[in-house]
Design a protein around this motif. Structure first.
Motif, PDB file in Angstrom:
ATOM      1  N   ILE B  52      49.036 -14.810  79.539  1.00 36.94           N
ATOM      2  CA  ILE B  52      50.539 -14.475  78.251  1.00 36.94           C
ATOM      3  C   ILE B  52      49.264 -13.370  77.379  1.00 36.94           C
ATOM      4  CG2 ILE B  52      51.478 -16.314  76.406  1.00 36.94           C
ATOM      5  CD1 ILE B  52      51.987 -18.570  77.697  1.00 36.94           C
ATOM      6  N   GLU B  55      48.845 -10.606  78.374  1.00 39.00           N
ATOM      7  CA  GLU B  55      50.278  -9.347  78.690  1.00 39.00           C
ATOM      8  C   GLU B  55      51.221  -9.121  77.102  1.00 39.00           C
ATOM      9  OE1 GLU B  55      52.815 -12.246  81.465  1.00 39.00           O
ATOM     10  OE2 GLU B  55      51.628 -11.629  82.969  1.00 39.00           O
ATOM     11  N   ASN B  56      50.664  -9.911  75.970  1.00 41.00           N
ATOM     12  CA  ASN B  56      51.564  -9.598  74.890  1.00 41.00           C
ATOM     13  C   ASN B  56      51.283  -9.066  74.160  1.00 41.00           C
ATOM     14  OD1 ASN B  56      53.887 -11.564  74.418  1.00 41.00           O
ATOM     15  ND2 ASN B  56      53.072 -13.046  75.398  1.00 41.00           N
ATOM     16  N   LYS B  59      52.306  -6.193  74.797  1.00 48.81           N
ATOM     17  CA  LYS B  59      52.800  -4.900  75.146  1.00 48.81           C
ATOM     18  C   LYS B  59      53.199  -4.791  72.729  1.00 48.81           C
ATOM     19  CE  LYS B  59      55.014  -9.019  77.580  1.00 48.81           C
ATOM     20  NZ  LYS B  59      55.287 -10.402  77.046  1.00 48.81           N
ATOM     21  N   LEU B  60      51.856  -4.787  72.421  1.00 44.01           N
ATOM     22  CA  LEU B  60      51.973  -3.858  70.821  1.00 44.01           C
ATOM     23  C   LEU B  60      52.431  -2.849  71.022  1.00 44.01           C
ATOM     24  CD1 LEU B  60      48.833  -6.472  69.702  1.00 44.01           C
ATOM     25  CD2 LEU B  60      51.189  -6.623  68.797  1.00 44.01           C
ATOM     26  N   ASN B  61      52.568  -1.980  70.095  1.00 46.64           N
ATOM     27  CA  ASN B  61      52.876  -0.642  70.082  1.00 46.64           C
ATOM     28  C   ASN B  61      51.369  -0.381  68.940  1.00 46.64           C
ATOM     29  OD1 ASN B  61      55.231   0.103  70.432  1.00 46.64           O
ATOM     30  ND2 ASN B  61      55.690  -1.319  68.484  1.00 46.64           N
ATOM     31  N   ASP B  62      50.914  -1.421  68.235  1.00 46.34           N
ATOM     32  CA  ASP B  62      49.612  -0.705  67.376  1.00 46.34           C
ATOM     33  C   ASP B  62      48.846  -1.888  68.141  1.00 46.34           C
ATOM     34  OD1 ASP B  62      47.317  -0.860  66.060  1.00 46.34           O
ATOM     35  OD2 ASP B  62      48.422  -1.230  64.292  1.00 46.34           O
ATOM     36  N   GLY B  64      45.754  -2.223  67.437  1.00 45.42           N
ATOM     37  CA  GLY B  64      44.491  -2.924  65.823  1.00 45.42           C
ATOM     38  C   GLY B  64      45.131  -4.122  65.835  1.00 45.42           C
ATOM     39  N   LEU B  65      46.246  -4.720  66.137  1.00 47.20           N
ATOM     40  CA  LEU B  65      46.380  -5.907  66.085  1.00 47.20           C
ATOM     41  C   LEU B  65      45.923  -6.930  67.527  1.00 47.20           C
ATOM     42  CD1 LEU B  65      50.263  -5.339  64.816  1.00 47.20           C
ATOM     43  CD2 LEU B  65      48.457  -6.198  63.523  1.00 47.20           C
ATOM     44  N   GLN B  67      43.956  -8.301  68.037  1.00 48.42           N
ATOM     45  CA  GLN B  67      43.019  -9.168  67.403  1.00 48.42           C
ATOM     46  C   GLN B  67      43.920 -10.865  66.783  1.00 48.42           C
ATOM     47  OE1 GLN B  67      39.311  -7.921  65.796  1.00 48.42           O
ATOM     48  NE2 GLN B  67      38.398  -8.152  67.374  1.00 48.42           N
ATOM     49  N   GLU B  68      45.049  -9.696  65.663  1.00 49.53           N
ATOM     50  CA  GLU B  68      45.404 -10.752  65.223  1.00 49.53           C
ATOM     51  C   GLU B  68      46.697 -11.389  66.147  1.00 49.53           C
ATOM     52  OE1 GLU B  68      44.429  -7.845  64.251  1.00 49.53           O
ATOM     53  OE2 GLU B  68      43.716  -8.233  62.641  1.00 49.53           O
ATOM     54  N   LEU B  69      47.009 -10.425  67.505  1.00 53.56           N
ATOM     55  CA  LEU B  69      47.624 -11.262  68.366  1.00 53.56           C
ATOM     56  C   LEU B  69      47.312 -12.877  68.438  1.00 53.56           C
ATOM     57  CD1 LEU B  69      51.101 -11.096  68.966  1.00 53.56           C
ATOM     58  CD2 LEU B  69      49.565  -9.838  70.973  1.00 53.56           C
ATOM     59  N   PHE B  72      47.138 -15.263  66.544  1.00 49.91           N
ATOM     60  CA  PHE B  72      48.908 -16.134  66.802  1.00 49.91           C
ATOM     61  C   PHE B  72      48.900 -17.191  67.507  1.00 49.91           C
ATOM     62  CE2 PHE B  72      53.085 -16.212  64.902  1.00 49.91           C
ATOM     63  CZ  PHE B  72      53.718 -15.270  66.190  1.00 49.91           C
ATOM     64  N   TYR B  73      48.797 -16.735  68.775  1.00 47.90           N
ATOM     65  CA  TYR B  73      48.779 -17.404  70.216  1.00 47.90           C
ATOM     66  C   TYR B  73      48.096 -18.484  70.333  1.00 47.90           C
ATOM     67  CZ  TYR B  73      53.012 -14.315  72.118  1.00 47.90           C
ATOM     68  OH  TYR B  73      54.203 -13.933  72.165  1.00 47.90           O
TER      69      TYR B  73
END
Lengths: 92, 92
Positions: B52, B55-56, B59-62, B64-65, B67-69, B72-73
């Motif tokens: 998960i 895969e997600n 999908k990020l445009n940036d 650079g996020l 690790q933060e994503l 989040f998960y």
């Protein structure tokens, strides 16, 4: 096993939207940090955070998830601060 | 100050959707736990969780996020386990 596959499919669709919204929210919080810095306003705003949690708990159909929703948002605020600090350093 | 109000309004709209999706995801994870229990499948599935996240992140445009994503998960998975355990106890 089909049922589990169906559940996973539903979760994948939800996560698609969660990821989009997460990225949107992080981008806005970068712009909030920039605005606050330019206007000498402290970035950390615990009153606003408590308000967001309170308002969103009221939107739950099942208020048995209130504590879990608070965990969800406290974590988003923590991540936002990481992103904001990264942005401030980048601009120096 | 208008700009800050506009940012907050945008965040409020995003949070509206995040809260709906959060509740939907938690309800599905309760049903996943029930299914797994009835079919003697372990609830905790680290391979699925890593999938998960991977895969997600794509999908990020940036990116650079990324690790933060992941933060989040990981937090969503942790909260899901709390909700699933609560559900299992409720059914005893």
């Amino acid at each position: 096993m089909d049922e589990l596959i169906r559940f996973r499919d539903e979760i994948n669709k939800i996560d698609n939207e969660l990821t989009l919204l997460f990225e949107k929210r992080m981008n806005i919080s970068k712009r909030v940090a920039e605005y606050k810095k330019n206007n000498n306003i402290p970035i950390y705003d615990p009153v606003r955070e408590d308000e967001i949690i309170r308002e969103n708990i009221e939107k739950l159909n099942d208020n048995g998830l209130s504590q879990e929703l608070e965990l969800f948002y406290r974590n988003i605020f923590k991540i936002s601060r990481i992103v904001q600090e990264k942005e401030m350093k980048r601009e120096k």
